[in-house]
Design an enzyme around this catalytic site. Sequence first.
Site, PDB file in Angstrom:
ATOM      1  N   GLY A   1       0.840  -1.197   0.000  1.00 36.66           N
ATOM      2  CA  GLY A   1       0.000   0.000   0.000  1.00 36.66           C
ATOM      3  C   GLY A   1       0.873   1.244   0.000  1.00 36.66           C
TER       4      GLY A   1
ATOM      5  CG  HIS B   1     -15.630   7.548   7.769  1.00 34.34           C
ATOM      6  ND1 HIS B   1     -16.669   8.203   7.181  1.00 34.34           N
ATOM      7  CD2 HIS B   1     -14.500   8.145   7.318  1.00 34.34           C
ATOM      8  CE1 HIS B   1     -16.179   9.157   6.392  1.00 34.34           C
ATOM      9  NE2 HIS B   1     -14.865   9.135   6.456  1.00 34.34           N
TER      10      HIS B   1
ATOM     11  NE  ARG C   1     -12.584  10.877   8.985  1.00 37.79           N
ATOM     12  CZ  ARG C   1     -11.736  10.271   8.169  1.00 37.79           C
ATOM     13  NH1 ARG C   1     -11.026   9.242   8.584  1.00 37.79           N
ATOM     14  NH2 ARG C   1     -11.580  10.693   6.939  1.00 37.79           N
TER      15      ARG C   1
ATOM     16  CD  GLU D   1      -5.616   1.229   8.933  1.00 40.74           C
ATOM     17  OE1 GLU D   1      -5.591   1.250   7.688  1.00 40.74           O
ATOM     18  OE2 GLU D   1      -6.636   0.949   9.591  1.00 40.74           O
TER      19      GLU D   1
ATOM     20  NE  ARG E   1      -7.002   7.722   9.514  1.00 43.95           N
ATOM     21  CZ  ARG E   1      -7.763   8.179   8.509  1.00 43.95           C
ATOM     22  NH1 ARG E   1      -7.531   9.384   8.008  1.00 43.95           N
ATOM     23  NH2 ARG E   1      -8.744   7.453   8.022  1.00 43.95           N
TER      24      ARG E   1
END
Lengths: 257, 674
Positions: B64, B288, B353, B461, B471
């Site tokens: 990633g 989220h 969030r 992560e 975050r």
Amino acid sequence: MKINLRIWRQHNGKEQGRLVQYSLDGVSGDMSFLEMLDLLNEQLTEKGEDPVAFDSDCREGICGQCGVVINGVPHGGQGVAQPVRTTTCQLHMRSFADGSTITIEPWKAAAFPVLRDLIVDRSALDRVIEAGGYISVNTGAAPDAHAVQINKKRSDRAFDAATCIGCGACVAACPNGSAMLFTSAKITHLAMLPQGQPERVLRVKRMVGEQDALGFGGCTNIGECAAVCPKGIPLESISQLNRDLIASLFKHDGKDD
Amino acid sequence: MSTSAKETNAELAAQYWQAGEDIHDAKANVALPIDKIWPDRQFTSRLVNPANRRKMTVIIVGTGLAGGAAAATLGEAGYRVENFCYQDSPRRAHSIAAQGGINAAKNYKYDGDSVYRLFYDTVKGGDYRARETNVYRLAAVSANIIDQCVAQGVPFAREYGGLLDNRSFGGVQVQRTFYARGQTGQQLLIGAYQALERQVNAGTVHMHTRHEMVELIVADGRARGIVTRDMVTGKIEEWFADVVVLATGGYGNVFFLSTNAMGCNATATWRAHRKGAFFGNPCFTQIHPTCIPVHGENQSKLTLMSESLRNDGRIWVPKKAEDCEKDPRQIPEQDRDYYLERIYPSFGNLVPRDIASRQAKYRCDEGLGVGPKVKEVDSDGTEHMRSRGVYLDFSEAIQRLGKDAVEKKYGNLFDMYQRITDENPYEVPMRIYPAVHYTMGGLWVDYDLQSTIPGLFVCGEANFSDHGANRLGASALMQGLADGYFVLPNTITDYLADSPKFPKVDTKHPAAILARQDVESRVNKLLSIGGERTVDSIHKELGHIMWEYCGMERNEAGLVKAIGLIRNLRKEFWTNVKVTGVNEELNQTLERAGRLADFLELGELMCIDALHRRESCGGHFRAESQTEEGEALRHDDTYQYVAAWEWTGEGHKPVLHKEPLIYKSIQVKQRSYK
């Protein structure tokens, strides 16, 4: 709703495959196509049978890992009553009528050998990028991001080409098994940007050469690729590639360019 | 709150964990001013001369943003890199799914941004549970990331003048987020992937796709290799190196339903944890707020929509429960509760969030949710039918900006929403609900990103390092690329400088033999159980437990109950799971079973961590610790530390090591977004 399935089963790359029939109850329209296959696999597992192997990862239409041929159409979206431009994972069962029969097969192309059931090996696409689908800049060697302004139109055109997710549907749809839409998307993306100019000539030669060497077929402008592309990569990308390729023939293999 | 609320009672502690010694980072020179620490570390970190680099092997697991960037950069530097991923191509790593953007302290908008402000916002957003030295460095290198990506050909959004565009994102008041339509993660990952393929072509990076790391080899006190399973042939193989880097992402799939990709798993980090790597803050998970609500029992994953939608969309629920079933367009303005704008007037719909998520949960708990009703079993065992959704309404934005402008900004997100729900968001407000999205916790690392196992580095992560208890939006891409391009390549050299002195390791080393045997016996065990239950049915059950008791709101009784339930479920798994097929083939059921086995252990540790932390901070909301207005209440005097957990064996209590968090460059405040 109830769905009848005909699914390609093939234990591995060496054995012969065949279509096997299943019938599946309790499918809802809100399920994605792959959730329908999950449901089938749960039932097969409970019966002690091998579940159907298929690829998927993000299930949001962006990673490019999923992809099967549905009723003869890669990703299936162009073969349903109300066509949608989509990856397999974002196709929903509401696109199919109750009681319909769906045939599911893997990508079929000389350059994509079957690994198991609906899973194929698409690593040839990585080889094409490896041949030159990049801008050679080492980490730490970049100037300030605002050092070069980029015309918005060209930047947008680069973006349109850069949306390719490398799923391989274009190859699967092409009667010649050509990867031209895939390759041309990367050529166009980088050709539109000032940073892509120094290697532009060399890049197109190398990528097209590699693509041919890997067993992908040639392009005869049929356009099936662009029709099934889940990201709408335009067919003009191939014209861009051809223009760059022809121009490159008049230049010293790019190194002196 | 009384003192007793914040201190865990000793009996509980004695039952679930043991106290250990404090742990500290020894690599950052905290005597220096904060902006001098990273330059100092870059200078004091020893180097490896170019001729020696090609003799050194680096294993990197994951491709990633963090893993791909690190592999490309170390390849460019001349090391031999062995890079692994479980997908069929490195370009598929789940970083690709990030939509909204990437933060960087460029101050191109000239709106008061700076490295310090980005640092400040990130520490504050993380509710003062992140290590300040690491976060400052993240902010400091953020600008380099944008430069690097533009040079690679990443097509960021631009203005007509040809310069880069920025937008604002949740939790901050400056415009520092760079974006590429709604596909920023994809474009950044393709940039890293291309850099990586360039190194594959150059012969410095060897790529191993469809290979899953299933064990870590720790020989003579150092991480020296991994064991992988070839996912096509089932071949189990050892790989050796001078250093091992894990960049394997988060563990959100412990909840079964999350926005993670289907294959995202914690096996690499959990295997490393079992071999001695401490696990930092496992209970810090991010929910989220802007995801598409659950549609039914057979759902396999949840889909997130970028929270950039909150820039122009307004969140509301009906004021009256009887309006919930009505067409939202028929509900007049005065009967709508724009609850975020009401409770948090200065940040409104752009609150962080965790706050946006929890408020949505409360509205639905109160019976004001909208959309299809789903069956829920409450912790007292009673069943309820509840709607789990709130409106995200663009009608005002469409009026103000015009449909075309809205389409230009959010078109792909609207299309995605329509495809999934069969509703047109230009006409009818979207319905959203929170979903598990990101895990702030991860393997504990020092300033060099080295874990407690010498020679095991952890990036992105997968580590715990930069986001504290919450975050901020557009910071995950920033951290992944910062770690991969700019941090790890500078710190790993200090470790590698010693590697010529390392003893040789090969398949005959006792540690390698043992690791291989462990893998083989696990695989054989999974295939031999022959029980009644499918892997997914057990995974779903684990997910329900985690979501109910270790989700948006946690409390002591619930967590204790969850631990018991998980232990029973683990027993059920190891005695009653059904894994079809054999090892020596492409066997997706076996892959999933192996991952679930590790989730079943990690889930318990998450609950223990959540149980021990009797305070609310960021994404971790303990019902026992809230202000009179119902806001999260931290207890800095007791809990201003990182909980770093040590594995002590199956059936044994984990050991809690605390890393005290000392803030010298920022004043610790109670978070307020009112």
